[in-house]
Design an enzyme around this catalytic site. Structure first.
Site, PDB file in Angstrom:
ATOM      1  N   ASP A  56       0.826  -1.208   0.000  1.00  0.00           N
ATOM      2  CA  ASP A  56       0.000   0.000   0.000  1.00  0.00           C
ATOM      3  C   ASP A  56       0.854   1.249   0.000  1.00  0.00           C
ATOM      4  O   ASP A  56       0.479   2.269  -0.604  1.00  0.00           O
ATOM      5  CB  ASP A  56      -0.923   0.003   1.222  1.00  0.00           C
TER       6      ASP A  56
ATOM      7  N   ASP B  89      -1.048  -5.455   5.019  1.00  0.00           N
ATOM      8  CA  ASP B  89      -2.406  -4.932   5.097  1.00  0.00           C
ATOM      9  C   ASP B  89      -3.483  -5.843   4.531  1.00  0.00           C
ATOM     10  O   ASP B  89      -4.486  -6.115   5.182  1.00  0.00           O
ATOM     11  CB  ASP B  89      -2.485  -3.595   4.350  1.00  0.00           C
ATOM     12  N   LYS B  90      -3.304  -6.271   3.293  1.00  0.00           N
ATOM     13  CA  LYS B  90      -4.334  -7.081   2.641  1.00  0.00           C
ATOM     14  C   LYS B  90      -3.967  -8.561   2.632  1.00  0.00           C
ATOM     15  O   LYS B  90      -4.841  -9.415   2.496  1.00  0.00           O
ATOM     16  CB  LYS B  90      -4.560  -6.606   1.197  1.00  0.00           C
TER      17      LYS B  90
ATOM     18  N   SER C 279      -5.939   5.158   5.709  1.00  0.00           N
ATOM     19  CA  SER C 279      -4.874   4.299   6.195  1.00  0.00           C
ATOM     20  C   SER C 279      -4.977   4.104   7.694  1.00  0.00           C
ATOM     21  O   SER C 279      -5.472   4.976   8.425  1.00  0.00           O
ATOM     22  CB  SER C 279      -3.519   4.915   5.852  1.00  0.00           C
TER      23      SER C 279
END
Length: 572
Positions: A77, A119-120, A478
């Protein structure tokens, strides 16, 4: 019979194909373990994962099973910010989950070890685990060290905005940029990556005490080996994720999320993960739980310290110990034991003393990082769900990062149909105190739901605007974001939600204490609720959906099939 052995009987090509890549005949008879990671030269959260894969593979082999390495690399990201690359961020979560489904179902394994940091990738693997439902255990890639003077990456957005305004020199800005990421691992603040690593353990899918270890620590590699060894045994026990992960586990995760002031992105990821486990999480559950759980973790961006110190303070078990009066302590973990049993085991060992040793060189005590309930930072969690005629299905605000002046405010709308226009207006000083900056058509159906990171940083780094305006978006922000930011507004603009009907000058009331987000006036004039509804209905008659932003490729697929932000933004 193990599933892998059953498939061997049905697929006679299986044996010769595996022998052809170096397996032995004896290994064909062993339990087969899927070792799935996001390793790749993509970013610091994944570049080191092959070292953990090697330790898992060794542990699996020593446990009498045969590992098979599979990869579905994630993107970063941070590297995707500032250009259209960020639009791919959320879509990749579902694609990685799809690859896990494909990898397992096309071959069939008896258990899996899932290795990711960021994050993902972590929520993607948790979604995949729920979907394929084989005995599974997670290894997370830990957290990077902080830079000089405790510099961490989430500060770079603020420095970038300061440089754009001429407040710091290019030399100073370059020094910050070149020092913020001194090692591999997740970024050293309680953003989405660190939050979701903690959520994996909170759900009971990691060996207790192994989430968010420092990525430079030998303990992380030992944890990877131990997990591989455990996975070989887990295959024979046959304990499946859906056997242990219940609503109690998800409620525990939300309570721990409240205590750590976790990223708001977890409010998309946990419902999406729950969906794969056949469990429905409602946004209201997050609000109700956050209202009663104290905020304990003094870690950036809301707190003082880098996330590298989290494990030194005892990690997830220390949060569990603090929250014992609140948690479902009989919830199971992947070990087959209850959370309370695993906590007692760690308390009877030297686990907490060993953790605290790592803090001594810094002159820090565990209680400096993780407070007790009696000395909580705040009496309740960090997230609130707002409802009203602007957000009938809800919107998310991290109120721990909102100035008190903005807890109750009436602002005038400034509307932008993409983030680029909004950030330009902010940096050019075209946004004034008292404005509500709307960034819309950036939800899952609009553009893939990118983060509004640079926009939020431009606001939070401006001493005047950060205490006098709000950002309201159907996109997301974020885990590093600070300031008066309201996201996930549902229904989103692309689906004709009320956020699409707001016009410049409309009056917007934010009431965080009462969980309200409403349009209360039209073009600068206060109106009663019935009059506002009447005007919005007239605007809806004239509203036309925007043409799809993406007409081919993966974002066309994602934008066409994603559910609302408050449901989890997963693809149906």
């Amino acid at each position: 019979m193990l599933d892998s052995q059953r498939i061997r009987q049905n697929a006679p090509e299986m044996d010769p194909l595996r022998l052809g890549m170096g397996w032995t005949k004896g290994e064909l008879e062993q339990p087969q373990i899927l070792v799935e990671s996001t390793f790749g030269d993509s970013h610091p959260g994944s570049a080191h994962l092959d070292g953990l894969v090697a330790q898992v593979v060794k542990g699996v082999g020593d446990g009498g099973a045969r590992p098979a390495r599979y990869y579905a690399t994630d993107i970063c990201d941070g590297m995707a910010q500032g250009h259209d690359g960020i639009n791919y961020s959320l879509a990749q979560r579902d694609m990685i989950a799809n690859m896990i489904e494909i990898h397992h179902n096309a071959t069939t394994f008896d258990a899996g070890v899932f290795i990711a940091s960021c994050d993902k990738a972590v929520p993607a693997q948790l979604m995949g685990i729920g979907r394929i439902n084989i005995p599974s255990v997670v290894v997370t890639g830990g957290v990077m060290d902080a830079g000089p003077n405790m510099l961490t990456l989430e500060q770079i957005g603020s420095y970038s905005a300061m440089y754009s305004r001429g407040e710091i020199s290019q030399e100073t800005f370059l020094e910050y940029k070149h020092s913020a990421c001194p090692s591999c691992g997740a970024c050293s603040f309680m953003g989405t990556a660190c939050t979701m690593q903690i959520m994996a353990e909170a759900l009971g899918l990691m060996l207790p005490g192994t989430a968010l270890l420092p990525a430079t620590s030998e303990n992380l590699y030992q944890a990877a080996y131990d997990t591989g060894l455990f996975a070989a045994k887990l295959a024979m026990k046959g304990i499946k994720p859906r056997d242990i992960v219940t609503m109690d586990n998800f409620e525990n995760a939300i309570m721990i999320h409240a205590a750590i002031s976790g990223s708001t992105n977890a409010l998309m990821h946990l419902p999406a993960i729950a969906h794969e486990f056949g469990i429905k999480l409602d946004a209201q559950q997050f609000d109700e739980i956050h209202r009663k759980i104290p905020y304990l973790l003094d870690v950036r961006p809301a707190g003082r310290w880098p996330a590298q110190f989290f494990h030194g303070a005892g990690g997830v078990p220390s949060i569990v110990r603090a929250l014992k009066p609140f948690l479902h302590l009989d919830a199971k973990t992947i070990t087959g034991k209850a959370m309370s049993e695993e906590l007692r085991r760690l308390e009877e060992s030297d686990y907490f003393d060993r953790c605290a040793e790592s803090l001594k060189p810094y002159g820090i005590k565990p209680e400096d990082i993780i407070r007790s309930v009696d000395h909580a930072i705040k009496p309740n969690g960090a997230v609130a769900i707002l409802y009203g005629n602007l957000a009938p299905e809800g919107a998310v605000v991290k109120h721990s990062a909102v100035p008190e002046e903005m807890f109750y405010a009436t602002l005038r709308a400034r509307t932008f149909d993409c983030e680029e226009e909004a950030i330009a207006a902010i940096l050019q000083h075209d946004i004034l105190p008292g404005d509500a900056v709307f960034v819309r058509y950036e939800g899952p159906r609009g553009s893939g739901m990118p983060e509004m990171f640079y926009t939020t940083e431009a606001i939070s780094s401006d001493a005047q605007l950060s205490r006098s305006i709000a950002l309201i978006t159907d996109g997301r922000f974020s885990g590093a974001s600070k300031g008066p930011v309201i996201g996930h507004v549902s229904p989103e603009a692309a689906m004709g939600g009320p956020i699409a009907l707001v016009e410049d000058g409309d009056l917007i009331r934010i009431d965080i204490d009462h969980r309200k987000l409403d349009i209360v006036g039209i073009h600068g004039v206060m109106e009663d609720a019935a009059k506002v509804d009447q005007i919005l209905a007239a605007r809806r008659e004239n509203w036309q959906p925007h043409p799809p932003r993406y007409t081919h490729g993966v974002l066309k697929q994602y934008c066409a099939h994603a559910v609302s932000p408050m449901q989890g933004a997963y693809m149906e």
